[in-house]
Design a protein around this motif. Structure first.
Motif, short mmCIF file in Angstrom:
data_model
loop_
_atom_site.label_atom_id
_atom_site.label_comp_id
_atom_site.label_asym_id
_atom_site.label_seq_id
_atom_site.Cartn_x
_atom_site.Cartn_y
_atom_site.Cartn_z
N ASP A 690 0.84 -1.19 0.00
CA ASP A 690 0.00 0.00 0.00
C ASP A 690 0.87 1.24 0.00
N ILE A 691 0.40 2.27 -0.69
CA ILE A 691 1.04 3.57 -0.63
C ILE A 691 -0.06 4.62 -0.67
N SER A 692 0.06 5.64 0.17
CA SER A 692 -0.96 6.68 0.20
C SER A 692 -0.30 8.04 0.47
N TYR A 693 -0.95 9.06 -0.08
CA TYR A 693 -0.56 10.44 0.20
C TYR A 693 -1.72 11.10 0.93
N GLU A 694 -1.43 11.76 2.06
CA GLU A 694 -2.46 12.38 2.88
C GLU A 694 -2.07 13.83 3.16
N ASN A 695 -2.99 14.73 2.92
CA ASN A 695 -2.77 16.17 3.10
C ASN A 695 -3.84 16.69 4.04
N TYR A 696 -3.43 17.03 5.28
CA TYR A 696 -4.35 17.55 6.28
C TYR A 696 -4.18 19.07 6.32
N PHE A 697 -5.03 19.77 5.59
CA PHE A 697 -4.84 21.21 5.45
C PHE A 697 -5.64 22.01 6.47
N SER A 698 -6.49 21.37 7.24
CA SER A 698 -7.19 22.05 8.33
C SER A 698 -7.65 21.01 9.32
N ASP A 699 -8.25 21.45 10.44
CA ASP A 699 -8.71 20.51 11.45
C ASP A 699 -9.92 19.71 10.98
N GLN A 700 -10.55 20.19 9.93
CA GLN A 700 -11.70 19.47 9.40
C GLN A 700 -11.62 19.44 7.88
N TYR A 702 -9.16 17.39 4.69
CA TYR A 702 -8.00 16.64 4.23
C TYR A 702 -8.29 16.07 2.86
N PHE A 703 -7.19 15.72 2.19
CA PHE A 703 -7.27 15.02 0.91
C PHE A 703 -6.32 13.86 0.98
N SER A 704 -6.76 12.71 0.47
CA SER A 704 -5.87 11.55 0.44
C SER A 704 -6.12 10.76 -0.83
N ILE A 705 -5.08 10.13 -1.30
CA ILE A 705 -5.18 9.21 -2.43
C ILE A 705 -4.28 8.03 -2.13
N ALA A 706 -4.78 6.84 -2.40
CA ALA A 706 -4.04 5.62 -2.03
C ALA A 706 -4.17 4.59 -3.15
#
Length: 912
Positions: A690-700, A702-706
Motif C-alpha cells: 500500500d502507498i498513500s498520500y495524505e494532506n491535512y490542510f485544516s482541522d476538518q 484533508y485530501f488523500s489518495i491511495a
C-alpha cells in the motif's frame, strides 16, 4: 505516537478521548499537565464526528479509516454497516432492507475481520463474517478500519479489520446522561396481515467518574423495534424457447413484512488508581428476535410444462428475451411462509496494563465472545388441487415490465378459501411419496464460542532510532457448531391409500385478511397464520435427513486453536528535515484445526447409512509487516505499508462431512459421485503493498489518495475430480470404479488491486460566508484476476465491486443541521439466502442509496432553557432504490427484485 505537530483543536480532541484505540494506551497521568494547558474548543454534531475521525486517521502509522459518534449514543447513521459504507474503499450489501455486511477494497465478508475493543468476535453468521446489525450503533463510540496491519494487530484479514470501540469513561471526563428516542415508519405500509409498518428506537447512556477520577463507569441500554416491508419478484430462471429466446421458467414473487426486536446492553468499568496501573472490564450483550411474514405464489412457467401446465406460448420477444406470453392451463401454488431468528450474543473482556517504570510495561487481556442462534423457516402450501395436474387451472398471461420481472393477469380469485385449500399443489415430496409434501420447515441452530488470552510486554527506549519494542503471545480457541434440521410437513388428514387427494379448508381461527400481490398483477391471495397452524400440531413431520442425502451432511463442528507470537518495533527519526515514523515486526501464527461431521452413503435398499467423520490439521504461517510514514511537509505525509496477511477459510468448507451416492445406470460412465468438506483447508494468503498520500490542510479538511496491490498466494474453490471409488468404498463392482468427487481445495490465486481517493472540505475554511457548509467525497476503483487453477479461466471474486463512490453534503450552523448522503456501488457477486436457508452467490446489480436528515439543537441555537435537547428527522432510502440480482450477463434476466420503500424516523435526543 503523533506524526504531526497538531493544532490546538486536534490536541483537544485527543485529550477528550478521540484517539482511544484498542492497541495504544496513553499514559493519562503523565499527560495531565499538557492536557490542562490545552484550550478546548467546543464542537458538536457532524463536524465533531469528522474532526475526531480525522484525528484518528492522521495519528495512526497504518492506513486506516474511522467513524466517530457525533455525541453520546449517536453515530452518524442508524447502522454501523451504513456508516462504514461511506468510507473510501468500503461497500455494504443490503439484506432485507438493511446494510449488514461489508466488503473492504473489493474483498467480501469472508476476507474481513470484525473486532470489539480489539478482540475477535463470534458471529451469528454460518461462517466468520460478522453481521453488523448485531451491534447497536448507539452503544459504540468509534469504529476504526485497519486497511494495513501491524504485528500487534492480532486479528488480521486480507481485506481489512473493523474494530468497534466502546467509550472510555475516564477519558470522557464528565458525568453525562443521554437519552435518545425515535419513531420509525415505512411508506409501503403493512403489506401482510398481522404485520406493522411502525416501530421505534430508543437508548439511554450514563457516564460517570468517582474516587478522584480513578474509577469510571459507562452504562448503556438500547432497544429497537424496527419494521421492514418488501415487495419481491423472484424468478426460477430463463430457459430457451423453441425460437432460441430466453423465456420465463417460473416465478416465486411475494411480499415480506418483518419486525426486528433488538435489546443491547453495554457496560464499561475503568480503574486507574495511580500512574502505573490501568484496568478495564467491558461487557457487550445483544438479544434480538427477527420475525418475517412472507406470502406469495409459485408460478411454474416453461419449466413447468407437462406437470404444472400444458406449455408456455411466446407472443413477443425483444433482443432475445420473451416479453409477452401465456402459460396454458397454469397450476399455481399459494405460499404462506414465516421466518424467525432468535439470537443472543455476549462479549466480555478484561484488560490490565501495568507500567513497571518509564521503560517497561506489561499487559494482560482475557476475553470471551459467544453467540447462540436458532432459526425457523417454514413454508406452507395451498392450491386448487393436490399434486401435479389436479385442480382448477387457467390460461395465465404474463408480460415483461421492464424493471423488476413480469406482471400477470389472472382470472381466478386466489384469495377464495373455498377455491384455495391447504395441501401441496405440486408433487414435490420425497421419493417415498411424491404427493406428501404440504410444506417444509428448517430449524438450523448455530453456537459459536471464542476465548482469547493475550500477554504482552513493551520496552520503551530512552533515545535512539527505535522508540519501543512490543512482544508477546495471543492465544485463542474457537468452536463453532451448526446443527441443521429440516422436516417435510404433511397434513394429518392425508393418507396415500385412503385419502390421496386430501386437502383442507383453512380453519376460521387461522384465516386472515387477504394479502395483495397487485405489485405484479396477481391481485389478492389467501392468507393465514402459518406458524400458529404449525404450532398447533396440524402437520406430520418427516426428518429430511433420513430420505435426502445432502440434508444428512449439513451439520458440523469446527474447532480452532490459534497461538500467535508477535514482535513489533516502533521507530521515529528524521530524514533531512522530514519526520519519519513507523513500525516493523512479524507474527508467527500456529493453528490446530479440526472438525467433526458425518459420512453418509446411500445403501442398497435406498436408505442412508451414517457414520461419524473426523479430520484435523495444523500449520505455521509467518506474517511480517512494515509501515512507514514520512512527513514531506507540514500536515502532509506519505505512508507506505507492506505485509503478508491471511484470511481463514469458511467454516462450512472446513467441515468433516462426506457423502457418496451410486447411479446404477452409470450415465457417461460415471457410477459414483461424492462430495466432502475439507478439515485440512488452509487460509487464503496474500502479500499486500500500500502507498498513500495524505494532506491535512485544516482541522476538518484533508485530501488523500491511495493505491494498493494484493498478491493472492492461493484461492479456495470447489474442485471436482474423477477418482477411482474402489480406493474409497468397499465392494465396488469391477468396471464401475469411475466417479466424480468434489471438495474445497486451495487453488492458484491471483491479485486484487485498486486506487481510492477521499476529500473532506469545510467550506468555511475558504470563506466566512460559507461557514457551516461542507462535503465529504470519496471513490475507489478495484480490479482483480483470480484463477482456481493455472489452466482455468479467471473467476469472479465475491464481494468485489469495480467502482464505489460516496458523497455527503451538509450544513451545520447555529443549531440547525442538514445533510444528504449517497453511496454508489457497481455490480458485484453477492451472497444471499436460497432454498433451505442455504447461502449462494448471485450477481447483484449496481445501486445508489440516498439518505437524508435534518435536525435542530436548541442548546447550540442559544435556547439555554432547552440546552441538551435536539430533534431530528431522517429518511433512509430516499429515492427508493431497489436491490436487484440477475442471472448470467443479461441484467434483464432478473433473479430477485426487492423493493423496500422508504423508512422515516423522527426523534429527539436529550443530554444532561
Amino acid at each position: 505516537m503523533s506524526l504531526f505537530k497538531p493544532s490546538l483543536l486536534t490536541l483537544a480532541l485527543a485529550a477528550a478521548g478521540a484517539s482511544m484505540g484498542a492497541y495504544a494506551v496513553e499514559d493519562d497521568v503523565n499527560n495531565t499537565t499538557a492536557d490542562e494547558s490545552i484550550e478546548v474548543i467546543k464542537v458538536s454534531g457532524i463536524r465533531r464526528s469528522l474532526q475526531k475521525s480525522q484525528s484518528l486517521k492522521m495519528s495512526n502509522s497504518s492506513v486506516v479509516e474511522a467513524i466517530s459518534s457525533e455525541d453520546i449514543g449517536k453515530l452518524p447513521d442508524v447502522s454501523i454497516a451504513e456508516s462504514l459504507a461511506r468510507l473510501p474503499g468500503i461497500a455494504a450489501q443490503r439484506l432485507d432492507g438493511r446494510a449488514n455486511v461489508v466488503s473492504i477494497r473489493g474483498l467480501g465478508p469472508d476476507f474481513t475481520m470484525a473486532t470489539l475493543n480489539g478482540r475477535e468476535q463470534a458471529s451469528i453468521n454460518d461462517n466468520r463474517g460478522v453481521e453488523f446489525d448485531q451491534y447497536p450503533s448507539e452503544l459504540l463510540d468509534t469504529v476504526v478500519v485497519y486497511k494495513t496491519p501491524d504485528a500487534s494487530l492480532m486479528t488480521q484479514a486480507i481485506g481489512g479489520t473493523v474494530d468497534m470501540q466502546t467509550i472510555s469513561p475516564l477519558r470522557y471526563g464528565e458525568r453525562t446522561i443521554a437519552v435518545n428516542l425515535r419513531g420509525e415508519s415505512n411508506d409501503l405500509g403493512a403489506l401482510n396481515s398481522g404485520s406493522d409498518d411502525k416501530g421505534y428506537r430508543g437508548s439511554i447512556s450514563y457516564i460517570d467518574q468517582f474516587a478522584d477520577d480513578t474509577i469510571g463507569i459507562a452504562l448503556g441500554y438500547s432497544r429497537m423495534q424496527s419494521p421492514n416491508q418488501e415487495e419481491r419478484w423472484q424468478a426460477w430462471g430463463y430457459p430457451e424457447d423453441a425460437n432460441g429466446d430466453k423465456i420465463l421458467g417460473g416465478a416465486k414473487p411475494y411480499v415480506r413484512s418483518s419486525e426486528l426486536e433488538r435489546d443491547g446492553v453495554m457496560a464499561v468499568f475503568e480503574y486507574v488508581p495511580n500512574e502505573h496501573y490501568r484496568s478495564v472490564v467491558d461487557v457487550f450483550y445483544t438479544k434480538f428476535y427477527d420475525e418475517q411474514i412472507l406470502r406469495g405464489a409459485e408460478i411454474p412457467g416453461a419449466w413447468g410444462g407437462g406437470w404444472a401446465n400444458s406449455g408456455t406460448d411466446s407472443i413477443s420477444s425483444e433482443n432475445g428475451l420473451v416479453t409477452q406470453g401465456i402459460i396454458r392451463d397454469a397450476g399455481i401454488l399459494i405460499r404462506n411462509d414465516a421466518n424467525t431468528r432468535d439470537a443472543n450474543s455476549l462479549s466480555i473482556g478484561w484488560n490490565n496494563e501495568y507500567h513497571i517504570n518509564t521503560n517497561w510495561t506489561v499487559e494482560a487481556d482475557i476475553a470471551m465472545s459467544k453467540v447462540d442462534r436458532t432459526d425457523i423457516g417454514i413454508e406452507t402450501y395451498a392450491g386448487t388441487g393436490r399434486g401435479n395436474g389436479n385442480g382448477v387451472t387457467e390460461d395465465l398471461g404474463f408480460s415483461y415490465n421492464g424493471e423488476g420481472g413480469y406482471n400477470f393477469n389472472p382470472a381466478l380469485d386466489y384469495s377464495d378459501p373455498n377455491l384455495i385449500r391447504l395441501g401441496g399443489a405440486f408433487s414435490w415430496g420425497p421419493s417415498i411419496d411424491s404427493n406428501m409434501q404440504d410444506g417444509f420447515i428448517n430449524k438450523p441452530e448455530i453456537e459459536d464460542e471464542l476465548k482469547s488470552l493475550r500477554l504482552g510486554t513493551t520496552y520503551t527506549f530512552d533515545d535512539g532510532f527505535i522508540h519501543n519494542i512490543e512482544f508477546g503471545v495471543n492465544m485463542t480457541q474457537r468452536e463453532k457448531t451448526k446443527d441443521d434440521n429440516g422436516y417435510y410437513l404433511t397434513l394429518k388428514g392425508y393418507d396415500i391409500n385412503t385419502a390421496p387427494d386430501y386437502m383442507m379448508t383453512v380453519p376460521e381461527k387461522y384465516l386472515l385478511s387477504p394479502t395483495s400481490l397487485a405489485f405484479f398483477g396477481m391481485g389478492n391471495m389467501l392468507s393465514y397464520d402459518a406458524l400458529a397452524f404449525y404450532n398447533d400440531g396440524n402437520y406430520d413431520e418427516l426428518d429430511a435427513s433420513t430420505v435426502q442425502l445432502d440434508r444428512s451432511v449439513n451439520s458440523w463442528q469446527v474447532e480452532e486453536k490459534v497461538n500467535t507470537f508477535y514482535v513489533k518495533a516502533d521507530f521515529e527519526t528524521d530524514v533531512g528535515h522530514m519526520p519519519l515514523t513507523g513500525n516493523f515486526g512479524v507474527q508467527a501464527v500456529h493453528t490446530d484445526q479440526s472438525s467433526k461431521g458425518t459420512a453418509a452413503t446411500v445403501l442398497a435398499d435406498g436408505s442412508i447409512g451414517l457414520t461419524p467423520s473426523y479430520g484435523e490439521d495444523s500449520y505455521l504461517e509467518w506474517l511480517p509487516s512494515f509501515n512507514v510514514a514520512l512527513e514531506v511537509a507540514e500536515g502532509q505525509r506519505v505512508v507506505f505499508a507492506a505485509a503478508r496477511t491471511l484470511s481463514r477459510a469458511r467454516m462450512d468448507k472446513m467441515n468433516a462431512n462426506v457423502s457418496y451416492s451410486y447411479d446404477k445406470d452409470g450415465i457417461g460412465g460415471v457410477y459414483y459421485s461424492g462430495s466432502a468438506g475439507n478439515p485440512s483447508l488452509r487460509p487464503w494468503m496474500a502479500r499486500q503493498y500500500d502507498i498513500s498520500y495524505e494532506n491535512y490542510f485544516s482541522d476538518q479538511g484533508y485530501f488523500s489518495i491511495a493505491a494498493y496491490y494484493k498478491d493472492l498466494e492461493n484461492y479456495v474453490y470447489d474442485q471436482t475430480a474423477f477418482v477411482d471409488f474402489s480406493e474409497i468404498l468397499p465392494g465396488v463392482t469391477p468396471g464401475e470404479e469411475a466417479g466424480e468427487f468434489s471438495s474445497p481445495q486451495n487453488g492458484q490465486g491471483g491479485y486484487v488491486q485498486g486506487i481510492e481517493a477521499s476529500i473532506s472540505l469545510d467550506f468555511g475554511y475558504f470563506a466566512n460566508a460559507l461557514e457551516g457548509f461542507g462535503t465529504i467525497l470519496n471513490g475507489s476503483y478495484n480490479d482483480s484476476e483470480v484463477k482456481e487453477t493455472s489452466q482455468s479461466d479467471p473467476t469472479t471474486l465475491p464481494g468485489l465491486s469495480e467502482k464505489t463512490f460516496n458523497a455527503t453534503v451538509y450544513y451545520e450552523n447555529s443549531g440547525f443541521e442538514a445533510r444528504v448522503s449517497s453511496r454508489y456501488r457497481s455490480e458485484f457477486l453477492g451472497e444471499v439466502t436460497a432454498i433451505s436457508l442455504s447461502r449462494v452467490n448471485v450477481n447483484v446489480d449496481a445501486e445508489t442509496v440516498v439518505d437524508a436528515q435534518i435536525g435542530y439543537d436548541f442548546g447550540e441555537a442559544g435556547f439555554n432553557s432547552l440546552a441538551g435537547l435536539s430533534v431530528q428527522l431522517q429518511v433512509n432510502n430516499l429515492t427508493n432504490e431497489p436491490f436487484t440480482t440477475y442471472f448470467g450477463e443479461d441484467d434483464r434476466e432478473v433473479r430477485d427484485y426487492q423493493n423496500y420503500g422508504r423508512n422515516y424516523m423522527l426523534g429527539a435526543n436529550y443530554k444532561f
